[in-house]
Design an enzyme around this catalytic site. Structure first.
Site, PDB file in Angstrom:
ATOM      1  N   GLU A 226      35.463  55.582  39.104  1.00  0.00           N
ATOM      2  CA  GLU A 226      34.595  55.291  40.237  1.00  0.00           C
ATOM      3  C   GLU A 226      35.115  55.946  41.507  1.00  0.00           C
ATOM      4  OE1 GLU A 226      32.464  51.375  42.256  1.00  0.00           O
ATOM      5  OE2 GLU A 226      34.319  51.133  41.138  1.00  0.00           O
TER       6      GLU A 226
ATOM      7  N   GLN B  23      27.892  45.238  37.827  1.00  0.00           N
ATOM      8  CA  GLN B  23      29.338  45.070  37.704  1.00  0.00           C
ATOM      9  C   GLN B  23      29.772  43.696  38.194  1.00  0.00           C
ATOM     10  OE1 GLN B  23      31.651  47.587  40.366  1.00  0.00           O
ATOM     11  NE2 GLN B  23      33.283  47.774  38.880  1.00  0.00           N
ATOM     12  N   GLY B  24      30.375  42.912  37.330  1.00  0.00           N
ATOM     13  CA  GLY B  24      30.844  41.582  37.696  1.00  0.00           C
ATOM     14  C   GLY B  24      32.355  41.540  37.852  1.00  0.00           C
TER      15      GLY B  24
ATOM     16  N   SER C 177      39.568  48.598  48.587  1.00  0.00           N
ATOM     17  CA  SER C 177      39.662  48.805  50.032  1.00  0.00           C
ATOM     18  C   SER C 177      40.643  49.932  50.365  1.00  0.00           C
ATOM     19  CB  SER C 177      40.118  47.512  50.720  1.00  0.00           C
ATOM     20  OG  SER C 177      41.466  47.237  50.381  1.00  0.00           O
TER      21      SER C 177
ATOM     22  N   GLU D  20      43.253  49.768  52.112  1.00  0.00           N
ATOM     23  CA  GLU D  20      44.636  49.298  51.946  1.00  0.00           C
ATOM     24  C   GLU D  20      45.103  49.443  50.501  1.00  0.00           C
ATOM     25  OE1 GLU D  20      42.950  47.909  55.599  1.00  0.00           O
ATOM     26  OE2 GLU D  20      42.223  47.705  53.542  1.00  0.00           O
TER      27      GLU D  20
ATOM     28  N   SER E 244      34.182  41.440  41.578  1.00  0.00           N
ATOM     29  CA  SER E 244      34.591  40.681  42.765  1.00  0.00           C
ATOM     30  C   SER E 244      34.140  39.225  42.696  1.00  0.00           C
ATOM     31  CB  SER E 244      34.018  41.316  44.029  1.00  0.00           C
ATOM     32  OG  SER E 244      34.571  42.589  44.254  1.00  0.00           O
TER      33      SER E 244
END
Length: 398
Positions: free
Chosen positions: A242, A124-125, A383, A385, A127
């Protein structure tokens, strides 16, 4: 949880157990029990077993099992408990559903059968440096040049890139619009000239993640999924899938049980650790939280069986948020049990003091990598958050 299932679902569970007993190699199971890494070839063999009746969660027409959400839940529970939990990259779990939902017929015919048969490892590209939780801020550019896109930029924290045959990438194809509206979704061959992988050593000593660099990498336009500049829509779809699977109930149950088993071998402060009130209260607190997230997941599974539009359930963010926190608590519990014996210099020496932890050195040393890796659980897949923002908007209406 048996009372929650109907007779045909219990029968299905028994069939899954038989499938695993008859087809997962003994050495593969032993390695998973002991926490050792499998080779790419071993994972491929295991995935073909898990896909024997079709890919869980996929429609039958694309090589899927065609199971209900409840059957899929039961299957995943049994795989985790066996254990036979393994992934051949992110083909079946992430990019496959994007391709069969939004991709062209050429893409479906080319990629889906190879994912079903565990022939292509996908990474997976998403981040980038400076674009992790704020994923819409990606800077990797893709400029069209005839029948190709020319890609330049960098991805980071790319899990399994060193094994991968293909990478699915978010790239910026328009810089003059709102940042979410200028992103596209590309499928890129990892053997393309100009693509370079650099492994990243993690705190637990492993090399699971990588940096991936793109320098004038030429990608055929036919590898664009869906429409140009609609990649943000496809990414949200993928991340919803996911997060729904990120509660981690099965692995956390196994980790807590392992901590209990080891606590029964630890004589500390004049008594066995398993019998000490403080330890038992700590275990109970984690198990109460885990039971709550398990019931929440069952509710989400039941709701998914009634959803007809294929939309994503915001409960996935609840499962990701709480599941990752409980995973970290269980990993810390395991470290508390092992104590200093998780360190190599301690675990290789016999214990001759009044306080004894009668655990095998190999078993002790596995606790530290589990704990260190668990620190990332509240970051990857969005995240905590980010999950709280999604919950505030989608569930609380704030």
């Amino acid at each position: 949880m048996d009372l929650a299932f109907m007779e045909e679902e219990r029968t299905f569970r028994d069939e899954v157990r038989q499938l695993l007993r008859d087809n997962i190699p003994l050495e593969t199971r032993r390695k998973l029990v002991e926490g050792r890494q499998l080779s790419k070839a071993e994972i491929a063999v295991g995935m073909r077993v898990l896909h024997k009746r079709g890919v869980p969660g996929w429609p039958k027409e694309y090589g899927g099992a065609g199971w209900s959400p409840i059957q899929q839940y039961i299957f995943e529970e049994e795989v985790q408990a066996f254990p036979a939990q393994m992934t051949f990259g992110f083909g079946a779990s992430l990019v496959g559903p994007v391709i069969y939902t939004f991709g062209s017929e050429i893409q479906k015919n080319r990629f889906l059968p190879r994912i079903v048969n565990a022939e292509d490892w996908w990474c997976q590209g998403f981040s980038e440096p400076g674009a992790g939780s704020d994923l819409a801020s990606i800077k990797t550019r893709a400029v069209q040049d005839g029948d190709h896109y020319v890609v330049n930029g960098q991805k980071t924290w790319t899990t399994g890139a060193q094994h991968a045959d293909w990478i699915f990438c978010l790239v910026r194809t328009n810089t003059s619009v709102k940042k979410q509206e200028g992103i596209s979704f590309l499928l890129i061959d990892m053997n393309t000239p100009g693509l370079v992988i650099r492994p990243v050593k993690l705190i637990d000593g492993s090399y699971e993640v990588n940096e991936v660099f793109f320098t004038d990498v030429r990608v055929p336009v036919v590898n664009l999924v869906g429409e140009e500049n609609k990649g943000w829509t496809y990414a949200k779809f993928l991340l919803g899938n996911e997060r729904f699977g990120d509660a981690g109930v099965g692995p956390t149950k196994e980790r807590i049980q392992r901590a209990k088993d080891l606590a029964a071998q630890c004589y500390v402060g004049g008594s066995w650790l398993i019998d000490q009130t403080a330890f038992r209260e700590k275990v109970a607190a984690i198990e109460v939280e885990l039971k709550a997230i398990e019931i929440t997941q069952l509710r989400a599974v039941f709701n998914a069986s009634r959803r007809q539009d294929g939309s994503q359930d915001p409960a996935g963010s609840v499962l990701k948020l709480k599941g990752s926190e409980i995973e970290q608590a269980a990993a810390l519990l395991l470290m508390d049990v092992i104590g200093p014996y998780s360190l190599r210099e301690y675990s290789e020496q016999p214990t001759d003091s009044a306080d004894q932890r009668l655990v095998r050195p190999d078993g002790a040393r596995l606790a530290a990598p589990i704990y260190f890796f668990s620190r990332a659980a509240t970051i990857y897949s969005g995240s905590s958050e980010i999950q709280k923002n999604i919950i505030a908007r989608a569930i609380l209406g704030l």
